[in-house]
Design an enzyme around this catalytic site. Sequence first.
Site, PDB file in Angstrom:
ATOM      1  N   HIS A   1     -18.726  47.786 -65.101  1.00 49.91           N
ATOM      2  CA  HIS A   1     -17.743  46.979 -64.105  1.00 49.91           C
ATOM      3  C   HIS A   1     -17.842  47.812 -62.882  1.00 49.91           C
ATOM      4  O   HIS A   1     -17.275  48.626 -62.867  1.00 49.91           O
ATOM      5  CB  HIS A   1     -16.556  46.552 -64.612  1.00 49.91           C
TER       6      HIS A   1
ATOM      7  N   ASP B   1     -17.503  40.944 -71.037  1.00 49.16           N
ATOM      8  CA  ASP B   1     -17.699  39.446 -71.486  1.00 49.16           C
ATOM      9  C   ASP B   1     -18.675  40.096 -73.115  1.00 49.16           C
ATOM     10  O   ASP B   1     -19.327  39.976 -74.043  1.00 49.16           O
ATOM     11  CB  ASP B   1     -19.176  39.803 -70.352  1.00 49.16           C
TER      12      ASP B   1
HETATM   13  N1  CMC Z   1     -26.302  49.801 -68.933  1.00 44.36           N
HETATM   14  C1  CMC Z   1     -26.256  50.760 -67.984  1.00 44.36           C
HETATM   15  N2  CMC Z   1     -26.192  51.156 -66.777  1.00 44.36           N
HETATM   16  C2  CMC Z   1     -25.140  51.015 -66.588  1.00 44.36           C
HETATM   17  C3  CMC Z   1     -25.126  49.698 -66.811  1.00 44.36           C
HETATM   18  C4  CMC Z   1     -24.735  49.335 -67.739  1.00 44.36           C
HETATM   19  N3  CMC Z   1     -24.806  47.936 -68.068  1.00 44.36           N
HETATM   20  N4  CMC Z   1     -23.892  49.337 -65.522  1.00 44.36           N
HETATM   21  C5  CMC Z   1     -24.010  50.629 -64.494  1.00 44.36           C
HETATM   22  N5  CMC Z   1     -25.058  50.848 -65.385  1.00 44.36           N
HETATM   23  C6  CMC Z   1     -25.625  52.416 -65.105  1.00 44.36           C
HETATM   24  C7  CMC Z   1     -26.342  52.157 -63.299  1.00 44.36           C
HETATM   25  O1  CMC Z   1     -27.495  52.178 -63.579  1.00 44.36           O
HETATM   26  C8  CMC Z   1     -25.747  53.056 -62.691  1.00 44.36           C
HETATM   27  O2  CMC Z   1     -26.210  54.551 -62.703  1.00 44.36           O
HETATM   28  P1  CMC Z   1     -26.698  55.892 -61.550  1.00 44.36           P
HETATM   29  O3  CMC Z   1     -25.692  55.721 -61.153  1.00 44.36           O
HETATM   30  O4  CMC Z   1     -27.699  56.616 -62.641  1.00 44.36           O
HETATM   31  O5  CMC Z   1     -28.044  55.169 -60.519  1.00 44.36           O
HETATM   32  C9  CMC Z   1     -24.607  53.678 -62.485  1.00 44.36           C
HETATM   33  O6  CMC Z   1     -24.218  53.140 -64.305  1.00 44.36           O
HETATM   34  C10 CMC Z   1     -23.208  52.579 -62.236  1.00 44.36           C
HETATM   35  O7  CMC Z   1     -24.094  51.621 -61.978  1.00 44.36           O
HETATM   36  P2  CMC Z   1     -23.787  50.324 -60.675  1.00 44.36           P
HETATM   37  O8  CMC Z   1     -24.973  49.642 -60.923  1.00 44.36           O
HETATM   38  O9  CMC Z   1     -24.071  51.142 -59.411  1.00 44.36           O
HETATM   39  O10 CMC Z   1     -22.497  49.952 -61.009  1.00 44.36           O
HETATM   40  P3  CMC Z   1     -22.109  48.215 -59.950  1.00 44.36           P
HETATM   41  O11 CMC Z   1     -20.780  48.466 -59.323  1.00 44.36           O
HETATM   42  O12 CMC Z   1     -22.706  48.349 -58.821  1.00 44.36           O
HETATM   43  O13 CMC Z   1     -22.558  47.211 -61.126  1.00 44.36           O
HETATM   44  C11 CMC Z   1     -22.372  46.028 -62.984  1.00 44.36           C
HETATM   45  C12 CMC Z   1     -21.499  46.718 -62.324  1.00 44.36           C
HETATM   46  C13 CMC Z   1     -21.241  45.136 -64.050  1.00 44.36           C
HETATM   47  C14 CMC Z   1     -22.735  44.632 -62.426  1.00 44.36           C
HETATM   48  C15 CMC Z   1     -23.030  46.695 -63.851  1.00 44.36           C
HETATM   49  O14 CMC Z   1     -22.362  47.594 -64.277  1.00 44.36           O
HETATM   50  C16 CMC Z   1     -23.991  46.183 -64.848  1.00 44.36           C
HETATM   51  O15 CMC Z   1     -24.773  45.196 -64.748  1.00 44.36           O
HETATM   52  N6  CMC Z   1     -23.787  45.575 -65.791  1.00 44.36           N
HETATM   53  C17 CMC Z   1     -24.156  44.860 -67.473  1.00 44.36           C
HETATM   54  C18 CMC Z   1     -23.858  43.594 -66.429  1.00 44.36           C
HETATM   55  C19 CMC Z   1     -22.237  43.050 -67.199  1.00 44.36           C
HETATM   56  O16 CMC Z   1     -22.152  43.142 -68.019  1.00 44.36           O
HETATM   57  N7  CMC Z   1     -22.045  41.963 -66.286  1.00 44.36           N
HETATM   58  C20 CMC Z   1     -20.250  41.794 -66.350  1.00 44.36           C
HETATM   59  C21 CMC Z   1     -19.531  41.875 -65.804  1.00 44.36           C
HETATM   60  S1  CMC Z   1     -17.942  41.598 -66.044  1.00 44.36           S
HETATM   61  C22 CMC Z   1     -17.881  40.024 -65.591  1.00 44.36           C
HETATM   62  C23 CMC Z   1     -17.697  39.634 -64.414  1.00 44.36           C
HETATM   63  O17 CMC Z   1     -16.176  39.853 -63.942  1.00 44.36           O
HETATM   64  O18 CMC Z   1     -18.756  39.382 -63.841  1.00 44.36           O
END
Ligand code: CMC
Length: 428
Positions: free
Chosen positions: A307, A364
């Site tokens: 998140h 989720d």
């Molecule tokens: N699986 C594997 N790696 C992950 C995941 C995941 N679900 N989420 C984040 N990472 C890794 C990402 O690759 C990155 O690694 P590195 O630093 O080595 O490049 C690190 O963790 C930070 O991730 P980010 O993508 O920079 O973080 P963000 O804040 O931009 O994204 C997120 C947040 C929710 C989009 C992401 O965690 C994600 O894609 N999760 C899966 C989709 C999901 O479950 N979304 C629902 C969110 S809750 C409902 C809502 O309110 O929207």
Amino acid sequence: MSDKAKITFGEKTCELPVILGTEEERAFDISKLRGDTGLITLDIGFKNTGSTQSKITFLDGEKGILRYRGYSIEDLAEKSTFLEVAHLLIHGELPSAKVFEDFSKDITTHTLIHEDMKRFYEAYPSKAHPMGILASMVSAMSTFYPGSQDPNREAESINRTIIRLLAKIPTISAWAYKNSVGHPVVYPRNSYSYVQNFVNMMFSLPTEDYEPDPLVVDALDKLLILHADHEQNCSAAAVRIAGSSRCNLYSAISTGVTALWGPLHGGANQAVIEMLDAIHADGGGPDKWIEKAKDKDDEFRLMGFGHRVYKNFDPRAKIIKKACDGVLSALGVTDPVLDIARHLEEVALRDDYFIERNLYPNVDFYSGIIYRALGIPTDMFTVMFALGRLPGWIAQWKEMIENKEPIGRPRQIYTGAPHRPYVPLSKR
Ligand code: CMC
């Protein structure tokens, strides 16, 4: 501590006022920065940028705190109802018994949608995703209420639009489902509560007697509360930004529905169950999937994990995980993916990759398992999220209009080609 921050760039210095929130959060106000230094700030994805000051929702991602208007999510989920929470978010206070009675009655008496809108459903392909239908139907509502075009109208007119949205979106959503299975639509029933009515429109059939199961109604009510607002998330920010152009409220909400649909946001609930089903079909072991999620050359992410703001745990996920067992056993449902989800969570939480990045199950991860147990089809999961988030979007829009916030218009750093002469087509 000083109430000003100082930024020096070359010869130029800019003093930036520090803004303090109720819970001691601090920001410095950079609105003068460009004028004083010629610089803008760059923060792609707004990872550390506040877009507004808001009185609606407080969230502390490090401590796993979520509060609507000061009330903790745990209290609201346990003791309140979704309509009470909707009133709280939109109008700032929990309603008195009399106010609540009027609010509920107002909503109940606006649940019908215009018969002409019913004809729209005939034109959608039978396999149309209900989120696509929801976004376009909500936008189409503006054409039926031309008087609601101006968001600066008097409070009574805005309130009418708010009531229409809260009242009609469950009808639009349930009818999208009925359309997808080729069943006749079910009209709203005024004697039912908000969630009872939705459940009835989803599941009752002209061929059978049907009474909404109180267990299903209560579980759904709780899930809607948990989704009702989440401060400046992608869809709420989209609603505020779209609304800041002073487009009508229906169009702003339709923008929110569209933003929510993506798998990185609300669409994750559908993606999680599809992932868990795939793991189940593959034999159920988590290791291969954990490795895929960690592999930077693989697009796969562990859906329902991670998140932007929660770096410890998501309090909504905690409540849902606990509710999962209760709901499934009360309904006598067994779902093999529940064990797979638990196992996957356990393994991920012990893995350095997930520990180092503070990746925890989000709202989720377990919600889809409950939705499925309640009989909600997979492609309706994100619609359920939208139903829950609706009061939050409305509250965010209303606050933005009441604060007379200016049009949202970010800046950029241009990295394209420098100025170049035009070459006529014949010479290229
Ligand atoms: N699986 C594997 N790696 C992950 C995941 C995941 N679900 N989420 C984040 N990472 C890794 C990402 O690759 C990155 O690694 P590195 O630093 O080595 O490049 C690190 O963790 C930070 O991730 P980010 O993508 O920079 O973080 P963000 O804040 O931009 O994204 C997120 C947040 C929710 C989009 C992401 O965690 C994600 O894609 N999760 C899966 C989709 C999901 O479950 N979304 C629902 C969110 S809750 C409902 C809502 O309110 O929207």
